[in-house]
Motif scaffolding. Structure first.
Motif, PDB file in Angstrom:
ATOM      1  N   UNK B  42       0.844  -1.203   0.000  1.00 35.13           N
ATOM      2  CA  UNK B  42       0.000   0.000   0.000  1.00 35.13           C
ATOM      3  C   UNK B  42       0.877   1.250   0.000  1.00 35.13           C
ATOM      4  N   UNK B  43       1.904   1.219   0.842  1.00 34.62           N
ATOM      5  CA  UNK B  43       2.800   2.372   0.893  1.00 34.62           C
ATOM      6  C   UNK B  43       3.576   2.520  -0.416  1.00 34.62           C
ATOM      7  N   UNK B  44       4.006   1.374  -0.972  1.00 37.02           N
ATOM      8  CA  UNK B  44       4.712   1.371  -2.256  1.00 37.02           C
ATOM      9  C   UNK B  44       3.851   2.077  -3.329  1.00 37.02           C
ATOM     10  N   UNK B  45       2.579   1.707  -3.383  1.00 39.91           N
ATOM     11  CA  UNK B  45       1.676   2.276  -4.400  1.00 39.91           C
ATOM     12  C   UNK B  45       1.418   3.762  -4.120  1.00 39.91           C
ATOM     13  N   UNK B  46       1.245   4.113  -2.857  1.00 45.26           N
ATOM     14  CA  UNK B  46       1.044   5.536  -2.532  1.00 45.26           C
ATOM     15  C   UNK B  46       2.286   6.355  -2.884  1.00 45.26           C
TER      16      UNK B  46
END
Lengths: 237, 237
Positions: B42-46
């Motif tokens: 999720x953090x990677x995508x954000x």
């Protein structure tokens, strides 16, 4: 033939997908009845169409500034109205010029493209401008995935930039794109740019002034009697 | 509100029509399982998404040469893979970068656009490139009349050229075009260029990192809870 790699089909539109001649003659004849103008509207429409190639070639070859097809059509129309001493107001002239946005499809076009959509991206690749092609898509219920136009590349077909540009803007290799057209010159230009080619036979495009049937079979990848037949040959259900 | 003159609706896509965040997190988590990479996707995508605005603003404001969104996404992705010490081959990287072409629509989008098509031209007006938007239209079954993109105008939103360009290329006046978006900044820029505006509320676009609900009602012409609601308000059956 390398059609197994094809991901997108890009279509010539005037003549290939829509019957421009019958559509425009019908509109003009209705206008003639309303305005009591008695001329040979078939000839008027053929003259209108005949003016298109020289107007476009000025832009292609003579370094004239880019102008969209609607504007070229308007120039030719104004000359024709003048030479026939036809007097219309500016709203009437604008409406008449936009009859090119209101062309009816050949009877196989909508169903053929719908079937092709099950396997491929389908797009216009026409010298018509984006606004014209978008209005036509809505009017004629043509279910394109995407509208591509000479206007996007600021070059008219058969300039290489249009064919190369179409593959590039779709994020595809030229060999992954099939040009579909009823005109040999369009397909030969596409082929020389690495695209796969499909010829659609439209012997009635020019009505009784029909040109000789084009001998294309040795030059193209697929010969189809209409767009439904192309869908058959590409195994679209 | 001058919505009675509207002939075309042009849509922001990321966030407004498709749920980019859930779609990409899902793809990344599957990749992570396959490749035994255990990170907070999720953090990677954000972080991937957060890199987009500065990359684009370099082109908008710093006179950097035009580059399409696929290329900007790739630059950011390569940096992220490096900082997480993730090793993928070039085919895997290309496939991952193109997850932006494979975004799922919000549940109201396809039906809402289909209903809007009964009365209006519908088009994308996104910073995504034409190839991306065309592939997404096919993947997500989004029935656009026409694909318009920042790429066609060689300017990213919110530059004026995109909004003015969309009306011009559709052969319409700005007041005949409605910008539909889930982001106030996009709508304010459209409005300042004379377009009509419709806000679509997407409170879950950023998941648990949800931004504060935007206070837009005094600034826009139509507020809609989703695209079906917009179709209701525009009296589309």
């Amino acid at each position: 033939m390398s059609q197994n790699e094809v991901k997108a089909l890009v279509f010539d539109v005037f003549g290939t997908v829509v019957d421009w001649r019958t559509s425009i003659i019908n509109e003009c004849e209705i206008l003639g009845q309303q305005k009591h103008i008695d001329i040979d509207w078939s000839k008027f429409v053929d003259d209108w169409r005949a003016g298109y190639r020289p107007a476009m070639d000025k832009i292609r070859n003579d370094g004239e500034k880019w102008r969209v097809l609607d504007d070229l059509h308007m120039d030719i129309l104004l000359e024709l109205l003048k030479s026939h001493s036809i007097s219309l107001n500016s709203d009437e002239i604008n409406h008449l010029n936009k009859c090119w946005h209101r062309l009816h499809p050949w009877k196989d076009s909508v169903n053929g493209i719908t079937r092709l959509n099950s396997k491929f991206i389908t797009a216009t690749l026409s010298n018509g401008n984006v606004g014209l092609l978008t209005n036509m898509a809505k009017f004629a219920k043509l279910p394109w995935t995407c509208i591509l136009s000479a206007e996007i590349f600021k070059h008219y077909k058969p300039d290489d930039e249009v064919y190369k540009g179409a593959a590039n803007i779709l994020d595809l290799e030229p060999k992954e794109v099939m040009m579909v057209a009823a005109h040999k010159s369009d397909l030969l230009a596409a082929k020389s740019n690495g695209l796969v080619t499909a010829y659609i036979n439209r012997p009635n495009e020019f009505g009784k002034y029909s040109v000789e049937v084009e001998d294309v079979e040795k030059d193209i990848d697929i010969w189809a009697s209409d767009i439904e037949s192309l869908a058959d040959q590409l195994e679209c259900s």
